[in-house]
Structure formats: structure tokens, C-alpha cells
Design a protein around this motif. Structure first.
Motif, PDB file in Angstrom:
ATOM      1  N   LEU A 114      16.739  43.445  14.186  1.00 30.92           N
ATOM      2  CA  LEU A 114      17.899  43.984  14.261  1.00 30.92           C
ATOM      3  C   LEU A 114      18.326  45.664  13.896  1.00 30.92           C
ATOM      4  CD1 LEU A 114      20.591  43.827  14.747  1.00 30.92           C
ATOM      5  CD2 LEU A 114      21.078  43.086  13.043  1.00 30.92           C
ATOM      6  N   ALA A 168      19.977  35.559  13.590  1.00 29.54           N
ATOM      7  CA  ALA A 168      20.511  35.817  13.673  1.00 29.54           C
ATOM      8  C   ALA A 168      21.167  36.776  12.269  1.00 29.54           C
ATOM      9  CB  ALA A 168      20.787  34.208  12.474  1.00 29.54           C
ATOM     10  N   SER A 169      22.660  37.332  12.397  1.00 30.66           N
ATOM     11  CA  SER A 169      22.555  38.748  11.707  1.00 30.66           C
ATOM     12  C   SER A 169      23.902  38.090  10.931  1.00 30.66           C
ATOM     13  CB  SER A 169      23.080  39.446  12.303  1.00 30.66           C
ATOM     14  OG  SER A 169      21.482  39.478  13.145  1.00 30.66           O
ATOM     15  N   ASP A 170      24.016  38.401   9.755  1.00 26.45           N
ATOM     16  CA  ASP A 170      25.558  38.240   8.894  1.00 26.45           C
ATOM     17  C   ASP A 170      26.943  39.356   9.378  1.00 26.45           C
ATOM     18  OD1 ASP A 170      25.362  35.815   7.544  1.00 26.45           O
ATOM     19  OD2 ASP A 170      23.996  37.122   6.216  1.00 26.45           O
ATOM     20  N   VAL A 171      27.807  39.257   9.823  1.00 20.92           N
ATOM     21  CA  VAL A 171      28.696  40.519   9.852  1.00 20.92           C
ATOM     22  C   VAL A 171      29.587  40.402   8.639  1.00 20.92           C
ATOM     23  CG1 VAL A 171      30.868  40.990  10.941  1.00 20.92           C
ATOM     24  CG2 VAL A 171      28.297  39.669  12.035  1.00 20.92           C
ATOM     25  N   TYR A 172      29.447  41.714   7.947  1.00 18.58           N
ATOM     26  CA  TYR A 172      30.487  41.542   6.858  1.00 18.58           C
ATOM     27  C   TYR A 172      32.160  41.761   7.226  1.00 18.58           C
ATOM     28  CZ  TYR A 172      24.864  41.606   5.439  1.00 18.58           C
ATOM     29  OH  TYR A 172      24.214  41.138   5.096  1.00 18.58           O
ATOM     30  N   GLN A 211      22.039  46.328  20.289  1.00 19.73           N
ATOM     31  CA  GLN A 211      20.219  46.220  19.359  1.00 19.73           C
ATOM     32  C   GLN A 211      20.406  44.812  18.678  1.00 19.73           C
ATOM     33  OE1 GLN A 211      18.118  48.566  17.378  1.00 19.73           O
ATOM     34  NE2 GLN A 211      18.764  49.783  19.334  1.00 19.73           N
ATOM     35  N   GLU A 259      30.066  47.335  11.403  1.00 23.85           N
ATOM     36  CA  GLU A 259      31.146  46.650  12.157  1.00 23.85           C
ATOM     37  C   GLU A 259      32.286  47.963  12.098  1.00 23.85           C
ATOM     38  OE1 GLU A 259      30.206  45.718   8.666  1.00 23.85           O
ATOM     39  OE2 GLU A 259      29.428  44.007   8.791  1.00 23.85           O
ATOM     40  N   ARG A 274      16.318  27.589  12.995  1.00 20.98           N
ATOM     41  CA  ARG A 274      15.671  28.638  13.405  1.00 20.98           C
ATOM     42  C   ARG A 274      14.337  27.816  12.043  1.00 20.98           C
ATOM     43  NH1 ARG A 274      17.207  32.947  16.566  1.00 20.98           N
ATOM     44  NH2 ARG A 274      19.372  33.086  16.676  1.00 20.98           N
ATOM     45  N   MET A 334      27.259  44.258   8.784  1.00 25.25           N
ATOM     46  CA  MET A 334      26.335  43.555   8.937  1.00 25.25           C
ATOM     47  C   MET A 334      24.237  43.051   9.205  1.00 25.25           C
ATOM     48  SD  MET A 334      25.978  42.935  13.736  1.00 25.25           S
ATOM     49  CE  MET A 334      24.803  44.162  14.338  1.00 25.25           C
ATOM     50  N   SER A 335      23.939  42.060   8.658  1.00 22.48           N
ATOM     51  CA  SER A 335      22.484  42.751   8.480  1.00 22.48           C
ATOM     52  C   SER A 335      21.465  41.601   9.288  1.00 22.48           C
ATOM     53  CB  SER A 335      22.129  42.145   6.900  1.00 22.48           C
ATOM     54  OG  SER A 335      22.459  41.721   6.070  1.00 22.48           O
ATOM     55  N   GLU A 336      20.152  41.536   9.659  1.00 21.66           N
ATOM     56  CA  GLU A 336      19.699  40.360  10.142  1.00 21.66           C
ATOM     57  C   GLU A 336      19.396  39.499   8.437  1.00 21.66           C
ATOM     58  OE1 GLU A 336      15.424  39.522  11.941  1.00 21.66           O
ATOM     59  OE2 GLU A 336      16.673  41.765  11.715  1.00 21.66           O
ATOM     60  N   THR A 337      20.039  38.064   8.773  1.00 24.39           N
ATOM     61  CA  THR A 337      19.902  37.191   8.020  1.00 24.39           C
ATOM     62  C   THR A 337      18.450  36.178   8.068  1.00 24.39           C
ATOM     63  OG1 THR A 337      20.717  35.601   8.898  1.00 24.39           O
ATOM     64  CG2 THR A 337      21.781  36.967   7.406  1.00 24.39           C
ATOM     65  N   VAL A 338      17.748  36.040   9.056  1.00 25.36           N
ATOM     66  CA  VAL A 338      16.677  35.428   9.622  1.00 25.36           C
ATOM     67  C   VAL A 338      15.135  36.268  10.163  1.00 25.36           C
ATOM     68  CG1 VAL A 338      15.965  33.686  11.152  1.00 25.36           C
ATOM     69  CG2 VAL A 338      18.118  33.397   9.895  1.00 25.36           C
ATOM     70  N   ASP A 388      27.308  49.624   8.242  1.00 28.10           N
ATOM     71  CA  ASP A 388      26.619  48.219   8.480  1.00 28.10           C
ATOM     72  C   ASP A 388      26.802  47.711   9.829  1.00 28.10           C
ATOM     73  OD1 ASP A 388      25.222  47.453   6.148  1.00 28.10           O
ATOM     74  OD2 ASP A 388      27.741  46.402   5.658  1.00 28.10           O
ATOM     75  N   PRO A 421      17.769  48.725  13.374  1.00 24.43           N
ATOM     76  CA  PRO A 421      17.085  50.052  14.269  1.00 24.43           C
ATOM     77  C   PRO A 421      16.110  51.025  13.152  1.00 24.43           C
ATOM     78  CG  PRO A 421      19.658  50.710  13.968  1.00 24.43           C
ATOM     79  CD  PRO A 421      18.742  49.344  13.064  1.00 24.43           C
ATOM     80  N   ASP A 422      15.779  50.478  11.716  1.00 22.38           N
ATOM     81  CA  ASP A 422      14.658  51.605  11.091  1.00 22.38           C
ATOM     82  C   ASP A 422      13.021  50.803  11.880  1.00 22.38           C
ATOM     83  OD1 ASP A 422      16.395  52.925  10.391  1.00 22.38           O
ATOM     84  OD2 ASP A 422      16.933  52.517   8.637  1.00 22.38           O
ATOM     85  N   LYS A 439      17.207  36.072  19.552  1.00 20.25           N
ATOM     86  CA  LYS A 439      16.086  35.861  18.341  1.00 20.25           C
ATOM     87  C   LYS A 439      16.397  35.502  16.878  1.00 20.25           C
ATOM     88  CE  LYS A 439      11.983  36.748  18.997  1.00 20.25           C
ATOM     89  NZ  LYS A 439      10.947  35.389  19.144  1.00 20.25           N
ATOM     90  N   PRO A 475      12.763  36.066  12.705  1.00 21.86           N
ATOM     91  CA  PRO A 475      12.475  35.953  13.110  1.00 21.86           C
ATOM     92  C   PRO A 475      10.866  35.634  13.492  1.00 21.86           C
ATOM     93  CG  PRO A 475      13.479  37.382  14.370  1.00 21.86           C
ATOM     94  CD  PRO A 475      13.654  37.578  13.297  1.00 21.86           C
ATOM     95  N   PRO A 476       9.938  34.505  13.970  1.00 30.52           N
ATOM     96  CA  PRO A 476       8.721  34.788  14.606  1.00 30.52           C
ATOM     97  C   PRO A 476       8.365  36.021  15.257  1.00 30.52           C
ATOM     98  CG  PRO A 476      10.128  32.077  15.026  1.00 30.52           C
ATOM     99  CD  PRO A 476      11.126  33.901  14.987  1.00 30.52           C
ATOM    100  N   LEU A 483      11.580  40.161  15.865  1.00 27.95           N
ATOM    101  CA  LEU A 483      12.665  41.496  16.171  1.00 27.95           C
ATOM    102  C   LEU A 483      13.034  42.347  14.998  1.00 27.95           C
ATOM    103  CD1 LEU A 483      14.525  42.047  18.535  1.00 27.95           C
ATOM    104  CD2 LEU A 483      16.205  40.086  18.543  1.00 27.95           C
ATOM    105  N   GLN A 490      21.078  23.965   7.775  1.00 25.96           N
ATOM    106  CA  GLN A 490      20.468  25.484   7.508  1.00 25.96           C
ATOM    107  C   GLN A 490      21.760  26.716   6.964  1.00 25.96           C
ATOM    108  OE1 GLN A 490      18.752  28.107  11.228  1.00 25.96           O
ATOM    109  NE2 GLN A 490      21.052  28.106  11.637  1.00 25.96           N
ATOM    110  N   ARG A 491      21.317  27.593   5.952  1.00 26.51           N
ATOM    111  CA  ARG A 491      22.638  28.401   5.455  1.00 26.51           C
ATOM    112  C   ARG A 491      23.473  27.952   4.917  1.00 26.51           C
ATOM    113  NH1 ARG A 491      20.559  32.002   9.676  1.00 26.51           N
ATOM    114  NH2 ARG A 491      23.017  31.343  10.593  1.00 26.51           N
TER     115      ARG A 491
END
Lengths: 392, 123
Positions: free
Chosen positions: A13, B61-65, B30, B10, A318, A1-5, B8, A15-16, B59, A7-8, A11, A367-368
Motif C-alpha cells: 500500500l 488489510a489496512s488500518d484507518v486511523y 493505491q 485519511e 488471510r 492508514m497503514s497496511e497491517t497484513v 496517513d 507508495p514508498d 490483496k 500479503p503473500p 503488494l 484474526q486481529r
């Protein structure tokens, strides 16, 4: 999972995220207080700031129904004085389109720092006080603002950045109940007025203003007294701390633009739908930066303008999404967007050609790789509840 | 049935050839309030590491792999109306999708629960 957007409000996601801080990320006076209160800290505008405490949705709804306490000490608090008989208010009119000389003592207005083309360098609040002019500007732009002001104001004007002052906002329908219990007299202020108060020997500068669309107050006070005052406010049953996340969703619902996202140097007051910030006297005199261009836009309509969008479905659209026509060609851009807790659906702000700016116009948003639909809506999305007659 | 995790965030429960995928309790905590989940369509072919789903908090959008390669059997239909199931029950009712595994040897590269917990503890 990773943040793709991104945010203004920054924020993370990840934790690092705090490890990615540049060494310059600063600590605000209430830093430890936020952490004790469970604030999740993220870097924003060069400072460690609390994005949320118990959760954005709950904090947002609490502020709309009760009272929310925001630490906005990252914002720039500027004080202008002058010598040699120079009128500070008049001097400031060289850089703003608002009527500053006509402001009575304790009166404030929303205004814009404009470049010579009429592009918006910042949005701000300017207040006349007994002995000076007080201005609150955005945190991320405050040093650039000061550089611009130093370049464009006479040498006789002194600008004091009050970086030893904290700034708190107490917003919501019960803000007046909580604050007047601590500081009797604030209930006599009305929207966009301000005055000097004293709490346990600490001077407070309090205005009835804010950026959530709710009634509320902004309180400037010394950094060393900020924690005691914040604690005293939180001891009132109506008050909970609110982070940057809900601050963003509250102002979005209120239709209020966020500088650096919905406004920038490429947008003019007319494009930004901020024509109200051009005071009548200043329009008639056409004596503010970019006046010829801005007044022509006001007369003939801008090429594009900021509008509100109700987004269909549940998926937020967004900042960074585009407005597209039937053929998929980009005709506009989304500058803010997200899920609106009090409205119960996603909302956005976008710049679109004036022909598409009428409320009720159906728009396609990309969007995407996915097409969303939405409808241009009058703003605010949630009615403002400013108090224009004093009292509780 | 065995449960595995990715770095990641999941998780995948494996029962024979069938895997059920979601995001971890840590990930949902998180992300905060989740308002929308876009799950993959039935029949979609996923390679390990492909962007399989999108989860939207207030806040971001996040991808889930996809933790493994396979063919999607179904997305969780409950998430359309109740995306907040991911907040309330991330590692059970808030699952994202089920798939038929293409190559169960890919599971060897994933973390077991203890290894994932150790990984999260260091974040």
C-alpha cells in the motif's frame, strides 16, 4: 492508514515501497515493458515485478473468461544433463517422490523437492525433453534448490540455471486461440505435455500447463526475444497482461498451494494434500526422501492437513489468522486467504487437525481479535478446465 | 465546512462539532479493488490516531486511523453492501464514519488540501 497484513505476493500500500528495495532487487527482461503497460511494480522474490495493471479484480475475471499473459521469468528454469552413462532421470529420483524415469519425451509432472524428513523444500514441474530434463522451480527458492540438488546429485549430473531465459504464461479459455494463431501446432499439445517450437527464428519451449486452473500454456524463450513475443501475444484481442495479484487469487480459487505459504519444510506431501505427487512405483519402492514417514502418514493420516475454507461474510481471512476451538485455543492456521473474484466471497487455505478436515466442517477463525466463521470445502473452488484431448 | 487530511491518507470534513472521515482518492488508488470495510460502532470513543476502521482490498488489510479524538455517531451503512464505493467515490459517498469532535484544536495539526497534495506529490 497503514497496511497491517503483508500479503503473500508483496503488494505494498505504501507508495514508498519501492524505496525499501534492497540493492539486490533485480530487474527481469520485461521490466520496461511492464512499466510501459502501466504495471505497478513491487519487489517480490528478489525481483521488481508487476502486481497489477488495470486492477486485480478485472484482471482475474479477464483471465477466467479470455486469456491472461503473465511474466513469470523470476521462476528458476533448470536444465539437467549427465555424462559417464549416468541416467539423469534416475538421479533426480533421489530427491523427488515422482516417477521421472517413466516420463516419456515431452511429458511433464508436478513434483516436490523433499528433505530427508519428507519436508517440502519446493514444488516444481519436471519435464523430459529429447536431450535433457527441464525443471521449473519457484523464484524465491531457486538458489536454495540448486544448493540442495548439488549436494544430493552425483557429480556426473550438470545443472544449468537458464537465467538468460524468460518464462511467460498464457492462461485462460482463449489462450489456445491466441497462441495457436501465432504459433500453429500448440493446439495439439494436451495438459502436461510440452514441445519445441520456433517463432520468427526464435526457439520456444511450450508446455500446456499453468497455475490458474484454466487451460493455458507456459512459454520459455530467450530474454532478448521476450518483449517482441509478449507484444505479439498482446496484439491478439483475447490477451491482456495480468499481474501477481490476480495470479494469487486465481491459484487460490483453483486450490493450488503457494510455496512458502501453504507449503514449507515443516509440511509433508500428505499434510499438504499432495498425495497424488507420490508416484505409484515410488510408493511401492519407498525409495524417496522421507519415504518411511510419508508413507506412514499416508496410511494412518497426518496430524494436520491442508484444507480449503469458504469464509462467511465479506471480510477476507488471510495468512496468519488462526483456527480456534470454542474455548479459543489455537488448533490450526490459515496459510493463504483473500477475496475470490470468481467465487464472489472470501476463501482460504488452512492446516487443521485431520478430525476437522472433512468438507462441511464448520470452523472458527481468529484474526486481529475478531472471530470469523467458515466451512471446510473440497478444492478446487472453481473447477479446473485443463484440456486433456488436443485441439481448440 | 473545512476539509483536512492526514499523512496517513485519511480526510476529515468538519462542520461545526461534526466530522466525517474517509480515505483519500490517492489511498484508494493505491489499495486497488476494495472488498470490505469494517467501520467503528456507534458510540465508540476514539482518541486521535486510534485504529478506527479496517479497509480490505483484494490483496491486503489496512488500518484507518481517526484523524481526531471524538465519539462515533455512525459508520457509513452503505459500505456493507457496496465497499467499492470507496473506489468509485473515496472523498464523498465512500466516507467511513462520522464523529463528534472532542477537541477541535486537534485540527490544527492536520494538513489542508494543498499541503496534502504537495505531500502526495513527493511520494
Amino acid at each position: 492508514m497503514s497496511e497491517t497484513v503483508h500479503p503473500p505476493e508483496g503488494l505494498a500500500l505504501d507508495p514508498d515501497a519501492e524505496d525499501l528495495d534492497t540493492p539486490e532487487t533485480q530487474h527481469l527482461p520485461l521490466d520496461a515493458w511492464h512499466r510501459t503497460r502501466g504495471g505497478r511494480m513491487v519487489p517480490f522474490a528478489g525481483y521488481h515485478m508487476a502486481v497489477q495493471y488495470e486492477g486485480i479484480m478485472a484482471e482475474h475475471l479477464w483471465c477466467r473468461e479470455n486469456a491472461g499473459l503473465f511474466d513469470v521469468s523470476h521462476m528458476g528454469q533448470l536444465v539437467f544433463t549427465a555424462e559417464d552413462g549416468v541416467d539423469v532421470a534416475q538421479a533426480l529420483e533421489a530427491v523427488l517422490p515422482g516417477d521421472v524415469t517413466g516420463l516419456g519425451v515431452g511429458r511433464m509432472r508436478y513434483s516436490l523437492l523433499l528433505d530427508e524428513n519428507g519436508g517440502i523444500l519446493d514444488d516444481l514441474m519436471v519435464t523430459r525433453r529429447q536431450d535433457d530434463i527441464y525443471m521449473v522451480v519457484n523464484g524465491a527458492t531457486k538458489y536454495d534448490d540448486i544448493a540442495h540438488l548439488l549436494d544430493h546429485l552425483p557429480d556426473a549430473v550438470t545443472i544449468n540455471l537458464q537465467d538468460e531465459q524468460a518464462l511467460l504464461a498464457l492462461q485462460g479459455p482463449k489462450a489456445v486461440d491466441a497462441l495457436s494463431r501465432l504459433m500453429p501446432g500448440v493446439e495439439a499439445l494436451v495438459f502436461m505435455t510440452a514441445g519445441a517450437f520456433e517463432w520468427q527464428g526464435t526457439p520456444l519451449w511450450i508446455s500446456r500447463s499453468g497455475y490458474t486452473g484454466e487451460d493455458g500454456f507456459e512459454i520459455s524463450l530467450s530474454a532478448e526475444s521476450a518483449e517482441a513475443f509478449a507484444e505479439a501475444l498482446l496484439a491478439q484481442g483475447e490477451v491482456k497482461p495480468i499481474g501477481l495479484g490476480a495470479r494469487d487469487s486465481l491459484r487460490l480459487e483453483a486450490g493450488l498451494p503457494l510455496y512458502g505459504h501453504d507449503l514449507n519444510a515443516e509440511t509433508t506431501p500428505i499434510m499438504g494434500d499432495l498425495g497424488f505427487a507420490l508416484s505409484k512405483r515410488r510408493r511401492e519402492a519407498a525409495d524417496f526422501p522421507g519415504a518411511a514417514h510419508i508413507l506412514a502418514e499416508r496410511e494412518n493420516g497426518p496430524a494436520s492437513k491442508r484444507v480449503g475454507l469458504l469464509v462467511d461474510g465479506r471480510q477476507p481471512v488471510r495468512e496468519g489468522a488462526t483456527v480456534v476451538d470454542e474455548a479459543g485455543a489455537v488448533v490450526g492456521r490459515v496459510t493463504s486467504g483473500g477475496f475470490a473474484p470468481s467465487v464472489g466471497q472470501p476463501l482460504a487455505m488452512a492446516y487443521v487437525p485431520t478430525a476437522l478436515a472433512q468438507p462441511g466442517t464448520a470452523l472458527r477463525l481468529a484474526q486481529r481479535g475478531k472471530i470469523h466463521t467458515g466451512t471446510v470445502s473440497a478444492m478446487p473452488f472453481i473447477p479446473h478446465r485443463y484440456v486433456r484431448i488436443g485441439g481448440k | 465546512m473545512a476539509r483536512y487530511f492526514t499523512q496517513d491518507h485519511e480526510w476529515i470534513d468538519v462542520d461545526g462539532e461534526i466530522g466525517t472521515v474517509g480515505i483519500s482518492e490517492f489511498a484508494q488508488s493505491q489499495l486497488g479493488d476494495i472488498v470490505f470495510v469494517d467501520v467503528p460502532a456507534d458510540g465508540r470513543q476514539l482518541a486521535k490516531g486510534d485504529e478506527a476502521a479496517v479497509v480490505e482490498s483484494v490483496k491486503a488489510a489496512s488500518d484507518v486511523y481517526s484523524p481526531v479524538s471524538g465519539t462515533v455517531l455512525e459508520g457509513n451503512p452503505a459500505l456493507a453492501d457496496q465497499p467499492d464505493l470507496v473506489n468509485s467515490d473515496a472523498e464523498a459517498e465512500g466516507w467511513f464514519f462520522r464523529l463528534t469532535l472532542a477537541d477541535s484544536s486537534e485540527l490544527d495539526e492536520l494538513l489542508d488540501e494543498a499541503a496534502y497534495e504537495a505531500f502526495v506529490a513527493k511520494l
